[in-house]
Structure formats: structure tokens, C-alpha cells
Design a protein around this motif. Structure first.
Motif, PDB file in Angstrom:
ATOM      1  N   LEU A  96       0.765  -1.157   0.013  1.00 15.27           N
ATOM      2  CA  LEU A  96      -0.056   0.129   0.077  1.00 15.27           C
ATOM      3  C   LEU A  96       0.725   1.350   0.054  1.00 15.27           C
ATOM      4  O   LEU A  96       0.563   2.278  -0.720  1.00 15.27           O
ATOM      5  CB  LEU A  96      -0.907   0.019   1.091  1.00 15.27           C
ATOM      6  N   VAL A  97       2.119   1.132   0.715  1.00 16.17           N
ATOM      7  CA  VAL A  97       2.880   2.653   0.949  1.00 16.17           C
ATOM      8  C   VAL A  97       3.424   2.779  -0.381  1.00 16.17           C
ATOM      9  O   VAL A  97       4.176   3.947  -0.609  1.00 16.17           O
ATOM     10  CB  VAL A  97       3.820   2.441   2.008  1.00 16.17           C
ATOM     11  N   GLN A  98       3.510   1.859  -1.330  1.00 16.18           N
ATOM     12  CA  GLN A  98       4.108   2.303  -2.849  1.00 16.18           C
ATOM     13  C   GLN A  98       2.629   2.618  -3.705  1.00 16.18           C
ATOM     14  O   GLN A  98       2.782   2.899  -4.932  1.00 16.18           O
ATOM     15  CB  GLN A  98       4.780   0.979  -3.320  1.00 16.18           C
ATOM     16  N   GLY A  99       1.730   2.505  -3.356  1.00 16.56           N
ATOM     17  CA  GLY A  99       0.451   2.778  -3.992  1.00 16.56           C
ATOM     18  C   GLY A  99      -0.445   1.705  -4.595  1.00 16.56           C
ATOM     19  O   GLY A  99      -1.343   1.930  -5.201  1.00 16.56           O
ATOM     20  N   ALA A 100      -0.014   0.556  -4.319  1.00 22.50           N
ATOM     21  CA  ALA A 100      -0.795  -0.825  -4.658  1.00 22.50           C
ATOM     22  C   ALA A 100      -1.877  -1.144  -3.928  1.00 22.50           C
ATOM     23  O   ALA A 100      -1.722  -1.235  -2.481  1.00 22.50           O
ATOM     24  CB  ALA A 100       0.462  -1.693  -4.841  1.00 22.50           C
ATOM     25  N   VAL A 101      -2.764  -1.939  -4.557  1.00 21.45           N
ATOM     26  CA  VAL A 101      -3.786  -2.617  -3.975  1.00 21.45           C
ATOM     27  C   VAL A 101      -3.692  -4.067  -4.232  1.00 21.45           C
ATOM     28  O   VAL A 101      -2.922  -4.485  -5.282  1.00 21.45           O
ATOM     29  CB  VAL A 101      -5.074  -2.207  -4.344  1.00 21.45           C
ATOM     30  N   PRO A 102      -3.975  -4.928  -3.362  1.00 18.61           N
ATOM     31  CA  PRO A 102      -3.528  -6.346  -3.448  1.00 18.61           C
ATOM     32  C   PRO A 102      -4.414  -6.949  -4.732  1.00 18.61           C
ATOM     33  O   PRO A 102      -5.559  -6.811  -4.648  1.00 18.61           O
ATOM     34  CB  PRO A 102      -4.158  -6.827  -2.101  1.00 18.61           C
ATOM     35  N   LEU A 103      -3.650  -7.896  -5.186  1.00 21.55           N
ATOM     36  CA  LEU A 103      -4.490  -8.948  -6.278  1.00 21.55           C
ATOM     37  C   LEU A 103      -4.455 -10.269  -5.202  1.00 21.55           C
ATOM     38  O   LEU A 103      -5.389 -10.779  -5.268  1.00 21.55           O
ATOM     39  CB  LEU A 103      -3.494  -9.053  -7.295  1.00 21.55           C
ATOM     40  N   PHE A 104      -3.261 -10.818  -4.880  1.00 17.90           N
ATOM     41  CA  PHE A 104      -3.366 -12.139  -4.282  1.00 17.90           C
ATOM     42  C   PHE A 104      -2.382 -12.405  -3.268  1.00 17.90           C
ATOM     43  O   PHE A 104      -1.238 -11.627  -3.327  1.00 17.90           O
ATOM     44  CB  PHE A 104      -3.410 -13.379  -5.230  1.00 17.90           C
ATOM     45  N   PHE A 105      -2.388 -13.422  -2.806  1.00 12.11           N
ATOM     46  CA  PHE A 105      -1.796 -13.745  -1.446  1.00 12.11           C
ATOM     47  C   PHE A 105      -1.172 -15.188  -1.663  1.00 12.11           C
ATOM     48  O   PHE A 105      -2.002 -16.126  -1.987  1.00 12.11           O
ATOM     49  CB  PHE A 105      -2.265 -13.469  -0.144  1.00 12.11           C
ATOM     50  N   LEU A 106       0.023 -15.579  -1.038  1.00  8.53           N
ATOM     51  CA  LEU A 106       0.399 -17.085  -1.230  1.00  8.53           C
ATOM     52  C   LEU A 106       0.880 -17.350   0.442  1.00  8.53           C
ATOM     53  O   LEU A 106       2.019 -16.292   0.755  1.00  8.53           O
ATOM     54  CB  LEU A 106       1.190 -17.576  -2.018  1.00  8.53           C
ATOM     55  N   ASP A 107       0.679 -18.296   1.010  1.00 12.38           N
ATOM     56  CA  ASP A 107       1.243 -18.687   2.182  1.00 12.38           C
ATOM     57  C   ASP A 107       1.954 -19.772   2.321  1.00 12.38           C
ATOM     58  O   ASP A 107       1.967 -20.608   1.391  1.00 12.38           O
ATOM     59  CB  ASP A 107       0.204 -18.641   3.518  1.00 12.38           C
ATOM     60  N   TYR A 108       2.861 -19.828   3.346  1.00 15.75           N
ATOM     61  CA  TYR A 108       3.801 -21.081   3.516  1.00 15.75           C
ATOM     62  C   TYR A 108       3.541 -21.506   5.180  1.00 15.75           C
ATOM     63  O   TYR A 108       3.896 -20.623   6.177  1.00 15.75           O
ATOM     64  CB  TYR A 108       5.058 -20.814   3.372  1.00 15.75           C
ATOM     65  N   VAL A 109       3.313 -22.824   5.397  1.00 10.89           N
ATOM     66  CA  VAL A 109       3.030 -23.208   6.807  1.00 10.89           C
ATOM     67  C   VAL A 109       4.217 -24.347   7.146  1.00 10.89           C
ATOM     68  O   VAL A 109       3.921 -25.247   6.387  1.00 10.89           O
ATOM     69  CB  VAL A 109       1.664 -23.539   7.089  1.00 10.89           C
TER      70      VAL A 109
END
Lengths: 346, 346
Positions: A96-109
Motif C-alpha cells: 500500500l505504501v507504494q500505492g498498490a492494492v492487493p491482487l493475491f497472496f500465497l502462504d507457507y506453513v
């Protein structure tokens, strides 16, 4: 001769237990899907078609992060339902601090043994964060690593990918002397400084999670330490693309001291009046009982300010009012750092 | 009264050592930059402008992964220079099988204490993998988590993002009965099955890393276990977009048994002649000395085949010849699984 069918299980890896966890996780993941998601679960990679309409030069913005030793508090508390939420919000703020809005996320457990209930709690938190930020949980990896992780420990890592039109990227280049610094409150430690906080509360003070933190209201240590990392996307989104917004800094590890300069031109500095806001009691308790100096406190913790907006002075009052933000200082000629006015009043 | 300046260091987190490692890492990271990279290091997020020319509907393909307990072999061997390379190649293959080529990669390194030399080795391996696959190392996170990780252990997680035009996505929907299965050789275990392999070699056989694996040539156990995970991008890239290519499967955890069906329509099955190729001695040693049954071996290990191409029969000989691939079977009517012809000859 009968074949031993469970050699892998004997080595500590249970494929069936993984399968059980993965099915539950699959149900949770689907709740985050947005129109861009093309892939079904179980594909090798996740497919996402970004909506590029109205963009001249689409730029992808990506960030990877973990939760740090807040995970050890979650372990102690027997509650892994919130750290995933923390992680998505942390990553969302970082782009966000670079002006972007999220598209997707990947996680690792990662864990020694993946307990299905804990997996569902972890990914449930990630999914809640994704839904609140309009971000699809596009993929992830779960790894059982017996002997590597200690019993009951879970590692959680995430990567976010967002998008911004190149002309709307916020990189601090428009910051100028006279700009006003506005702060948005944090909810507590967020996800930084836990190694130090744990040493003070557990080792120095010998506290338990159900004890009340001295001088920090009537919340328990558990509530203070597991308080959520806030997302600033809903508050800041309406400002994206506005000329008034010159810079944004997410206050994570390094505190105001290291994070505000990341968006300052070298010839400017930030002057921050620390009396502008009340430092939450949990930080005051750490400083007092851990004998941690002020300079280090402001370099390790957010001290109550989770996001800093750098705004054109003539628009500062409007933005302050719209966001209910706190004026915490200003930009002036200098050498790229932060100067704290400790005694000044507003 | 003098302020204690090092409270965070006393809690086990050394910000200066982190800084030293990060500078070295920064130099390595820059060697991977491609024309799409817009951001300077130290930004909150990494910025990447994809080249969308010639694409009708750009689709992003993303995958997250770890290296599993191959990390514990790297620790034993005192050599963290190869696991990063393994990881990038693993991730590259995971998106390649859907037709995508890499844009960028993000890594995460976690440890109790980040030793700068080890950090540089780890990220050096990641950077080498990125360069070979034309992939920018756009960002990453390093986390010192004292008390969470055991001494000398390093966790390594990566996320890759690639791109493919929607009309060129490979999803297995064009696979049909009569298609030919071609295999590309692996270099060994790649990054899967290490918990079982370690149990057999270290616990059952009591071997050291410098011992010769019985029946597997004259390579040491170290060489077998740290053999690189191969990238199949250079071999397969010329085929992307060709009508002849109906499906691709990356043979990772789950082996041929679980990975080939991920690209098969439900009404088809794969018939694989296991005599088509020679199973490398390292797998034979694990099966024999670990008393691991054949079915489990083919579900845990790649058994010498790292990638499977599903190709139109009339084009199979051309593709086989171009890639020096091994015909290992065919697609036929069935129920979505794999049938092994154990005794059949080619």
C-alpha cells in the motif's frame, strides 16, 4: 513377503493427516476467491487474471514477510487463529505504501507435525485477512519437517502481489520541505519487537499471559501481545492517486526511525514531536521494566503509530480530518533521517 | 544514568549483523535484475513492470514452496550454497507446467541467528537459480527468531510469479487417450522424500555424508543428497504454445503416482512402464535398505523422472528426439489414476 506400507509415516511424515488438513484448508481458501482467480485448487501454480482496464502501465508490487516471534506467543497462548490475519495485513500495508492494492497472496506453513485443527486456524486467519483486503488466497505450501521444527511450533510466511498504474506509484520523490506527517494509530506491537517484548514480560517481569500489564489499562498480556496488526488499506485507499499524498511509510521493524527515511529524499529530514500522541502503556511498560532507552524503543517498536502519511501542507487538515489522523510532525531540510522533538507540545 | 543501548541485542536479535548480511545480499540480488525491475532495494515492496506486448489476456501464475528437510542435509554438510538454487528451479517447474515463464521471485530466510556468510550462500544459490531461469529476485525477508529455530538451522521459503497468455495456459484439458508420456530425467531426489531418505541412510544404515552409497556408483551420500533440483524451463520453453504439448507434470512430493493425475481428465489414466528407464541407484538403495515397498517409493520419490510431458502421439517421436526424452508410457481410458506395468519392456 508383505510390503511395509508406512515407511514414510515411520519417518515422521503423515501424508493422510496432511490430506485431512488440506481439505479443510481448501474450503477456507475458496472463501477468498475474487473474480481474477482462474485456477482450481490442486493446480501446480495458482492462476490469476488481473483486471488491467484503465491502466496505462500496470506495475506489479510484491512483498514477502513473516510474523517473527509473535508465533511463539501464539504457541504459548494455544491460539494460532490471529497470526495469519496479522501477516496479510502486514503485507497489504507494505505494498500500500507504494500505492498498490492487493491482487493475491500465497502462504507457507511449516511444522514438525501439521495438526489439522491448527492448520485450519492458521489459514483461517490468513483467509480473513485476505477477505478484508479484497485479496485472493491463490496458493500456498504446507511442509511437515519432523526434527526441524520444535514440537508445537509453526512457521508462517506470506507473499503478497498487488498492482498499481506506474503513474500512481508512490515512491517519496514528491516529498518536499513543509509537508506534514500524519500518523494512524497502531493496535499495539503489530508484528515487530516480540523478541524484546517477550524478554521483558516473561524473563524480567516473570509474567504469565493472563496477568495484567502494569500501567497499560486492564488488558491482559495475552490481549496486548496478540492484538491484531491493522490494515490501513480501507483508510488510505480513497487517497491513492491524489496529488496531496506525497509519501507513505509502514512502521514495522526499525520503527519510525528507520521506516520514515525510506520515503524521504536525501536532502530532507522528518521532525517528529513525540508528545503529539500518547505512547500506549504496553510500550511504556517495556521501556521501564526492560530498561530500554528511548532511542532503541523508537527503532524497535511502532510506539503507537502504525502508518505515516506525508501530505502536502495545504491539504493536511482535510486529510487529517477525513482519516481521523494525528499530526505528528513535518518535513524539513536535512540529511534524510528523523529528528525527535521530545519535549515539544502540539 | 546511561541508557542501555543494546536491549534488543541482549534479547538475541543483532540488527548490525543483519545489516551486514543484507548489504552482501543486496549485491547478489542485483545480479538477477531484468528489465522489468523498477524498484531499488530497500523499498517496502518490489516493483516489476511485466512486458505485456503480444499478449491478449495476461494471466499471472504463482507458486510458493520450501526445500523441506533437504535443509537438514545442507546443515549437516555445512553447505547452504545449493538449496536456494534447488528452490528456484522447483518453483520455476511448478509454474512451467501450466505454460508460464518466470517474472520474479521472492525469498524468505529464517534462523535463530543470521550468520552473514550463510545468508550470502543461501541467497547466492537463489540468485544463481534466478539468473538461469531469467527471473528477477525482486524481494525477500530475513527473520532472526532466537529460540524458535535450532542452532545452525535455516528455513528457506520462496514464491515465484510468472506469466502466460490465457490461450496458452496448459491445464491438461487437451489430454486424450493415445497421448504419449515422455519423461525427462531428474538429477536425484530433487527436493522431495528427504525425511524418509535421511531415516534410511543415517538411522538404518548409519552412514556418514562421505560414505559411498551401496549400489549407486561411486558418488558419496553428500553428492547424492545435495544433487541439484533441475530446471526444465530451457528444455521445455521451445514447446510452449505448440499444439503437440497436451500436458506437463512436475514430479515432486507424491511422485509419479500423485502428480501425473493432476493433469489428467477424470475419464483417462496413465499407464507407465517402469522398465522404460533405469531407476537411479540412490532410490534402489533406499527401497532395499529401508524396506520401502514399490508403491510407496513411487508415491514419495521421483524415481529418476523429474518432469512428464503428455504429447500428441503423432508428434511424440519428434518431441522425444528434440528433448532427448524417454517414452515412459501412454494415456488410455480409465479413472484418472496411474497404472504401473512393472514387467513390461519397451
Amino acid at each position: 513377503m508383505a510390503e511395509p506400507k508406512d515407511a514414510y509415516a515411520r519417518a515422521g511424515v503423515s501424508i493422510d493427516a496432511q490430506d485431512e488438513a488440506l481439505r479443510e484448508v481448501g474450503r477456507i481458501v475458496r472463501t477468498t476467491f475474487t473474480p481474477g482467480v482462474l485456477s482450481e485448487l490442486g493446480s501446480f501454480g495458482g492462476l490469476f487474471r488481473p483486471d488491467l482496464r484503465g491502466m496505462d502501465e500496470p506495475v506489479l508490487v510484491a512483498s514477502a514477510d513473516g510474523v517473527g516471534t509473535k508465533l511463539m506467543v501464539a504457541h504459548m497462548a494455544g491460539d494460532y487463529s490471529t497470526v495469519g490475519y496479522d501477516l496479510v495485513n502486514h503485507c497489504t500495508n507494505d505494498i500500500l505504501v507504494q500505492g498498490a492494492v492487493p491482487l493475491f497472496f500465497l502462504d507457507y506453513v511449516g511444522a514438525g507435525v501439521l495438526e489439522p485443527r491448527t492448520m485450519a486456524d492458521l489459514v483461517g486467519g490468513v483467509a480473513r485477512g485476505c477477505r478484508e483486503n479484497g485479496c485472493a488466497l491463490l496458493g500456498g505450501e504446507t511442509a511437515e519437517m519432523p526434527g526441524f521444527y520444535q514440537k508445537g511450533d509453526y512457521e508462517l510466511v506470506g507473499t503478497i502481489v498487488g498492482i498499481v498504474d506506474k503513474k500512481a506509484v508512490i515512491d517519496g520523490s514528491r516529498v518536499r520541505a513543509g509537508d506534514v506527517l500524519l500518523g494512524l494509530p497502531s493496535a499495539g506491537l503489530h508484528t515487530n519487537g516480540f523478541s524484546l517484548a517477550r524478554r521483558v514480560f516473561f524473563d524480567v517481569l516473570g509474567m504469565g499471559l493472563d496477568d495484567i500489564v502494569p500501567g497499560a489499562g486492564d488488558a491482559t498480556l495475552r490481549e496486548h501481545l496478540l492484538a491484531p496488526h491493522l490494515t490501513y488499506l480501507p483508510a488510505v485507499r480513497p487517497l491513492l492517486g491524489q496529488d496531496a499524498l506525497h509519501g507513505l511509510a509502514h512502521i514495522t521493524g526499525g520503527g519510525l526511525t528507520d521506516n520514515v527515511p525510506r520515503v524521504l529524499p536525501e536532502s530532507l529530514q522528518a521532525r517528529i514531536r513525540t508528545a503529539s500522541w500518547e505512547v500506549p502503556g504496553v510500550f511504556q511498560a517495556i521501556a521501564r521494566h526492560g530498561e530500554v532507552g528511548t532511542a532503541e524503543m523508537y527503532r524497535v517498536f511502532n510506539m503507537g503509530i502504525g502508518l505515516v502519511l506525508i501530505v502536502a501542507s495545504e491539504e493536511a487538515e482535510r486529510v487529517r480530518s477525513e482519516l481521523d489522523a494525528i499530526p505528528i510532525g513535518k518535513v524539513e531540510e536535512g540529511d534524510g533521517g528523523v529528528v525527535y522533538d521530545v519535549g515539544a507540545t502540539r
